[in-house]
Each structure stands twice: as C-alpha cells, then as structure tokens.
Enzyme design. Structure first.
Site, PDB file in Angstrom:
ATOM      1  N   TRP A  52       9.694   5.529  24.591  1.00 32.88           N
ATOM      2  CA  TRP A  52       8.980   4.515  25.369  1.00 32.88           C
ATOM      3  C   TRP A  52       7.681   5.101  25.927  1.00 32.88           C
ATOM      4  O   TRP A  52       6.674   4.408  26.011  1.00 32.88           O
ATOM      5  CB  TRP A  52       9.870   3.962  26.484  1.00 32.88           C
ATOM      6  CG  TRP A  52      10.840   2.922  26.009  1.00 32.88           C
ATOM      7  CD1 TRP A  52      11.433   2.841  24.780  1.00 32.88           C
ATOM      8  CD2 TRP A  52      11.321   1.812  26.750  1.00 32.88           C
ATOM      9  NE1 TRP A  52      12.259   1.753  24.725  1.00 32.88           N
ATOM     10  CE2 TRP A  52      12.215   1.103  25.924  1.00 32.88           C
ATOM     11  CE3 TRP A  52      11.111   1.352  28.044  1.00 32.88           C
ATOM     12  CZ2 TRP A  52      12.877  -0.052  26.342  1.00 32.88           C
ATOM     13  CZ3 TRP A  52      11.773   0.206  28.466  1.00 32.88           C
ATOM     14  CH2 TRP A  52      12.640  -0.491  27.624  1.00 32.88           C
ATOM     15  N   LYS A 151      16.584  -2.473  31.584  1.00 29.93           N
ATOM     16  CA  LYS A 151      17.829  -2.741  30.870  1.00 29.93           C
ATOM     17  C   LYS A 151      18.948  -3.009  31.864  1.00 29.93           C
ATOM     18  O   LYS A 151      19.015  -2.398  32.930  1.00 29.93           O
ATOM     19  CB  LYS A 151      18.208  -1.530  30.021  1.00 29.93           C
ATOM     20  CG  LYS A 151      19.517  -1.707  29.247  1.00 29.93           C
ATOM     21  CD  LYS A 151      20.034  -0.419  28.649  1.00 29.93           C
ATOM     22  CE  LYS A 151      19.127   0.122  27.596  1.00 29.93           C
ATOM     23  NZ  LYS A 151      19.697   1.284  26.883  1.00 29.93           N
TER      24      LYS A 151
END
EC number: 2.1.1.166
Length: 197
Positions: A52, A151
């Site tokens: 990421w 998440k």
C-alpha cells in the site's frame, strides 16, 4: 492461521513488483473513489509488507509523503518521500508524535488485520478493535476534509463502527474489492471529508 494465496492477484503483484497482492484492493478503491491525490500526506497503518505504501507513493509523487506504521519491521527500501516506522498504532503517544512530526495527513489508510484464529466471532472482535484504533488515529491525525480507508471484518460490531464513521465523515461507503478473497469476511469502510470538530 496464515497462508499465501497464489492466485491471479498474487502472480500479478509479483510481475508488477508489488510487495503483496493486497495492493490491488487499494488500487480498486483508488480507481473508484479517488482518495489519493498528488502531493498528499498519507498515513498507512498496518503497513507491512509495504504494497500500500508503494502504491500510495506512486500516486502522491515526489511532492507528497507516505508514512507507514506497523508492529513488524518493513524490509523493503522505499524511495524518498516514504517513512517507515515500527510501532503500535494503539499507543496514544505514537498518534501525538505522528501528528507533530509528519501531520496533518490528507489520507489515513488501514489494512490492519488481527492474527486470525478461525473463530469468526473472536476474529471479528479483534478486527473491530484494530478498526477503532485506526479511526481514532484518523480523528487525531487527519486534517479537516481528509479521507479514511480501513479494513474491517464483518461481525456484530460492524453497524456501531459504521455509525461512528458516519458521524465523523461527510460521505461514507462500504466496499469489498474484487481482490478480496470470496470467502473472506473483510470489507473496507471509506470515509471521505472529515468533518471539522
């Protein structure tokens, strides 16, 4: 319970020199919602192994900054404009020092997940605690108008946490990227435009 998924996304990540298949989850979110922009300051929580951060750095470019934090060390050598810190995102002192040294941030990302036990109720409860920590970090480290992506495993805490995000952000969306495994209970909550406190 840990295993490597050697699917299309795994092989694509290797071919494209990303550190993990998870990059395609963020890429899909970026393609849909345009949360990252050139010049942004980005905080990536649960950053290991670093895919990421790689992707965020590509978007924010040399005028931006990506700061990654993880309990584990990150071995990869990143280009200038990427700072990797080893630390616990639940530590309030870390939040203060991040804001002072590198903030405020335009975007807070969290792909944090607990070590799973296979017991869904326990795993979703631990995921909820990590999500709450990420949301708390976003509240303290984001500039007004900033964005949040995190998440969360679907579970009993989902609706309460979603309401908390809706209180803090003007626009909220829940998504499950195609790169998430079909059997996975993970979803991503996107909060855009942090309200002024």
């Amino acid at each position: 319970m840990s295993y490597t998924v050697r699917d299309h996304y795994f092989h694509k990540a290797k071919k494209e020199h990303y550190l993990a298949r998870a990059v395609y989850k963020l890429q899909e979110i970026q393609d849909r919602y345009k949360i990252l922009k050139p010049g942004n300051r980005v905080l990536d929580l649960g950053a290991a192994p670093g895919s990421w951060m790689q992707f965020a750095r590509e978007i924010v470019g040399p005028s931006g900054l990506v700061v990654g934090v993880d309990l584990k060390g990150v071995e990869h050598r990143f280009p200038e404009g990427v700072v990797v810190l080893q630390g616990d995102v639940t530590d309030p002192e870390l939040a203060r020092s991040l804001s002072v040294e590198h903030g405020p941030f335009d975007v807070v990302l969290s792909d944090m997940a607990p070590s799973t036990s296979g017991i869904r109720v326990a795993d979703s409860a631990r995921s909820a605690l990590l999500f709450e920590s990420a949301l708390e970090m976003a509240r303290s480290a984001l500039r007004p108008g900033g964005h949040f992506v995190a998440k969360l495993f679907q579970g009993a805490e989902f609706h309460v946490l979603l309401q908390a995000v809706k209180r803090d952000f003007e626009w909220v969306k829940v998504t499950k990227p195609d790169a998430s495994r079909k059997q996975s209970k993970e979803i991503y909550v996107i909060g855009m435009r942090l309200r002024k406190s």
